[in-house]
Scaffold this motif. Structure first.
Motif, PDB file in Angstrom:
ATOM      1  N   UNK B   1       0.843  -1.210   0.000  1.00 20.03           N
ATOM      2  CA  UNK B   1       0.000   0.000   0.000  1.00 20.03           C
ATOM      3  C   UNK B   1       0.872   1.252   0.000  1.00 20.03           C
ATOM      4  N   UNK B   2       0.507   2.153  -0.861  1.00 20.19           N
ATOM      5  CA  UNK B   2       1.330   3.364  -1.007  1.00 20.19           C
ATOM      6  C   UNK B   2       1.189   4.271   0.227  1.00 20.19           C
ATOM      7  N   UNK B   3       2.176   5.150   0.375  1.00 18.28           N
ATOM      8  CA  UNK B   3       2.183   6.070   1.504  1.00 18.28           C
ATOM      9  C   UNK B   3       1.080   7.117   1.357  1.00 18.28           C
ATOM     10  N   UNK B   4       0.469   7.511   2.498  1.00 19.28           N
ATOM     11  CA  UNK B   4      -0.541   8.574   2.444  1.00 19.28           C
ATOM     12  C   UNK B   4       0.160   9.924   2.476  1.00 19.28           C
ATOM     13  N   UNK B   5      -0.121  10.763   1.486  1.00 17.95           N
ATOM     14  CA  UNK B   5       0.529  12.082   1.510  1.00 17.95           C
ATOM     15  C   UNK B   5      -0.359  13.097   2.230  1.00 17.95           C
ATOM     16  N   UNK B   6      -1.676  12.941   2.076  1.00 15.16           N
ATOM     17  CA  UNK B   6      -2.599  13.861   2.761  1.00 15.16           C
ATOM     18  C   UNK B   6      -3.640  13.038   3.504  1.00 15.16           C
ATOM     19  N   UNK B   7      -3.825  13.344   4.773  1.00 14.48           N
ATOM     20  CA  UNK B   7      -4.870  12.665   5.535  1.00 14.48           C
ATOM     21  C   UNK B   7      -5.783  13.705   6.162  1.00 14.48           C
ATOM     22  N   UNK B   8      -7.056  13.597   5.842  1.00 12.48           N
ATOM     23  CA  UNK B   8      -8.045  14.522   6.391  1.00 12.48           C
ATOM     24  C   UNK B   8      -8.914  13.709   7.321  1.00 12.48           C
ATOM     25  N   UNK B   9      -8.972  14.126   8.590  1.00 17.51           N
ATOM     26  CA  UNK B   9      -9.600  13.294   9.591  1.00 17.51           C
ATOM     27  C   UNK B   9     -10.792  14.005  10.233  1.00 17.51           C
ATOM     28  N   UNK B  10     -11.978  13.633   9.785  1.00 18.82           N
ATOM     29  CA  UNK B  10     -13.207  14.056  10.446  1.00 18.82           C
ATOM     30  C   UNK B  10     -13.310  15.566  10.664  1.00 18.82           C
ATOM     31  N   UNK B  11     -13.087  16.353   9.615  1.00 19.85           N
ATOM     32  CA  UNK B  11     -13.116  17.816   9.812  1.00 19.85           C
ATOM     33  C   UNK B  11     -14.536  18.377   9.740  1.00 19.85           C
ATOM     34  N   UNK B  12     -14.768  19.381  10.571  1.00 19.95           N
ATOM     35  CA  UNK B  12     -16.031  20.123  10.544  1.00 19.95           C
ATOM     36  C   UNK B  12     -15.701  21.588  10.324  1.00 19.95           C
ATOM     37  N   UNK B  13     -16.395  22.196   9.369  1.00 21.18           N
ATOM     38  CA  UNK B  13     -16.137  23.600   9.069  1.00 21.18           C
ATOM     39  C   UNK B  13     -17.424  24.392   9.191  1.00 21.18           C
ATOM     40  N   UNK B  14     -17.324  25.541   9.815  1.00 18.08           N
ATOM     41  CA  UNK B  14     -18.495  26.393   9.995  1.00 18.08           C
ATOM     42  C   UNK B  14     -18.340  27.685   9.202  1.00 18.08           C
ATOM     43  N   UNK B  15     -19.438  28.156   8.640  1.00 19.95           N
ATOM     44  CA  UNK B  15     -19.520  29.547   8.190  1.00 19.95           C
ATOM     45  C   UNK B  15     -20.401  30.249   9.214  1.00 19.95           C
ATOM     46  N   UNK B  16     -19.810  31.125  10.011  1.00 25.33           N
ATOM     47  CA  UNK B  16     -20.499  31.671  11.181  1.00 25.33           C
ATOM     48  C   UNK B  16     -21.074  30.530  12.015  1.00 25.33           C
TER      49      UNK B  16
END
Lengths: 291, 259
Positions: B1-16
């Motif tokens: 399995x290739x190496x992970x270059x970017x890992x995004x883990x359960x992000x939550x983003x708010x606008x206001x």
């Protein structure tokens, strides 16, 4: 007589061009018309005065000190005041610059009072370099024009030929895109304010021997510089410089041939006429952004 | 399995006070082309802006790791300096700078000055039309040329991960084909690619992996070859009709099994 008038026009045109350029640099960078520009230049001129008169420094050293002071003062305005504004609108920025202006004005009044002082530059107003029947050029006239032209060329080279200039232009046009390419936009904006403050300080030091040094000395040059910037188009650096020289010429010719009493009014008349017919100024390209 | 270059883990983003991303997780293998698909308002661009640090104080929750370093809530300048190139939606070239100056802005963080002109030549290899326009203002270029310039500009920093936000937006089919044709050669030059698209057909054909986004969360993912065979993806993203009879469709709306 016309030749003499033109020399005076060029001298004052240089001052106006420098003030207009100073305002235009920050306006392009941030869309903030910096009304503290004049007082920042005034305080910087006092630094030269104190360095020369009170500390007896030599002229070069005093100028270097002034340039450094002006740069820091410009950065201070951006870093300590403008950057702190929460959810700023153009109006709140304008109010902040006016507040900074009043602070500096108060500071100068408290420290040096309203006495009119004489600044002693090593260039004399009474030393005539060249004279014919119709006109004379004094050392001070020549130095004023020369220094202004040198500063204008330096700014041109800075913006067109250096990496910093490229970063400044990128931030002016699209701050988000600039950040996406790794340009530290906040720092570039602060540096723009510093550079503009140096240009303004140059105008202050050059105009001081022509008028007298006191806390209100830059009111007139600032308003004239602003008029010149509007005339040339606030966003065109070439335009504002040409606007400055044009204003110098128009004002002096008007003062001599038409009415000396109304000489100062010409600048404002020009603002009104320009805003009426060409709101973006004579030289500004009217660049419409595609949506 | 290739190496992970970017890992995004359960992000939550708010606008206001409005939550736009409800826990988004994905990762990108080094050397792959990954695509995120979704309709307008699904949260694709919000995800990218969050990764790039363009939204103040976001993500509210969750973490983002690039090459082992945490980049959540960091300055955009720092994130770019680690080696992420970003081609924003709507191109965002510097209108009043020339093509060459635009490329130089892209190279702003480069320390090795002498290689920059070689890299500019390399970009002209990808996009020959830019060479003809080298001293023209970017604002006078056509939409397709601006898109090419935006990609080239992002590559000038020699990123290890190139993120593209809807490169096909507003372009003619021929130009879309041209631009998508370049993406594999960018990957072959050693750049991992994250492609965010509405044009599912082109994107899945180009990519190795795909994620499908709806209403601020991922609803489906997999190898793009598998996704292209998935019936829901076929119907809702590739526009291939499954129903033989019109009648059946009129009576009820086919439901997706996810979401």
């Amino acid at each position: 007589m016309l030749a003499q008038l033109l020399i005076t026009s060029l001298v004052f045109g240089s001052i106006y061009a420098l003030m207009a350029l100073a305002m235009s640099i920050t306006y392009k960078a941030s869309e903030i018309p910096n009304f503290a520009q004049g007082e920042m230049a005034m305080i910087s001129t006092y630094v030269t005065f104190v360095a020369l008169s009170s500390f007896g420094m030599n002229f070069t050293l005093a100028i270097l000190l002034t340039v450094a002071f002006a740069f820091v003062l410009g950065i201070l305005l951006e870093f300590a005041f403008l950057r702190r504004a929460k959810d700023p609108t153009p109006l709140s920025y304008i109010v902040i610059t006016i507040g900074f202006q009043l602070m500096l004005y108060g500071l100068a009044g408290w420290k040096w009072g309203s006495d009119q002082r004489q600044i002693n530059l090593p260039f004399s107003e009474s030393k005539v370099l060249y004279q014919t029947d119709s006109f004379a050029i004094t050392e001070l006239n020549l130095v004023t024009i020369l220094i202004a032209v040198i500063v204008l060329i330096l700014i041109y080279l800075l913006i067109q030929k250096t990496k910093l200039g490229l970063a400044m232009k990128a931030c002016q046009q699209n701050v988000n895109a600039a950040r996406m390419n790794g340009i530290p936009s906040d720092r570039i904006l602060a540096i723009s304010f510093g550079i503009s403050s140096i240009v303004g300080a140059t105008a202050g030091v050059l105009v001081a021997p022509l008028i007298t040094l006191d806390p209100t000395m830059m009111w007139d040059p600032l308003l004239k510089g602003f008029a010149a910037a509007v005339l040339g188009g606030m966003k065109s650096l070439y335009g504002v410089v040409i606007g400055g020289f044009l204003l110098g010429i128009v004002e002096n010719l008007f003062g001599f041939y038409i009415s000396i009493e109304f000489k100062s009014v010409v600048a404002f008349l020009i603002i009104v006429i320009v805003l009426y017919f060409r709101p973006s100024g004579l030289f500004d390209k009217h660049y419409v952004r595609k949506v | 399995m290739a190496r992970k270059i970017l890992e995004v883990n359960n992000i939550e983003t708010y606008y206001d006070h409005v939550r736009a991303l409800h826990g988004v997780s994905f990762d990108i293998e080094e050397g792959s082309i990954t695509t995120i698909l979704g309709n307008n308002g699904a949260g694709k661009t919000t995800t990218l802006n969050t990764i790039m640090g363009l939204l103040d104080d976001q993500p509210d929750k969750g973490g983002i790791t690039f090459d082992g370093k945490h980049i959540g809530r960091k300055d955009t300048e720092y994130i770019v300096s680690l080696g992420i190139g970003y081609v924003p939606e709507g191109r965002e070239v510097f209108d009043e700078l020339t093509v060459k100056e635009n490329l130089l802005v892209g190279a702003y963080l480069r320390k090795d000055r002498k290689n920059i002109s070689a890299d500019i030549q390399r970009m002209f290899g990808y996009f020959p039309v830019l060479e003809e326009r080298i001293s023209q203002q970017a604002g006078t270029l056509s939409g397709g040329e601006q898109q090419m310039l935006a990609i080239a500009r992002a590559l000038m920093n020699r990123p290890r991960l190139l993120i593209m936000d809807e490169p096909s937006l507003g372009l003619s089919p021929a130009l879309v084909k041209l631009i998508f044709g370049i993406i594999p050669s960018i990957r072959d030059a050693g750049v991992t690619v994250l492609l965010v698209e509405q044009n599912a057909n082109m994107a899945l054909k180009t990519a190795d992996f795909g994620y499908i986004m709806e209403n601020g969360r991922f609803v489906h993912s997999g190898r793009s070859a598998d996704l292209m065979e998935d019936e829901d993806v076929k119907e809702f993203y590739l526009g291939i009709k499954m129903e033989e009879s019109v009648k059946g469709e009129q009576r009820y709306k086919r439901k997706r099994r996810w979401g």
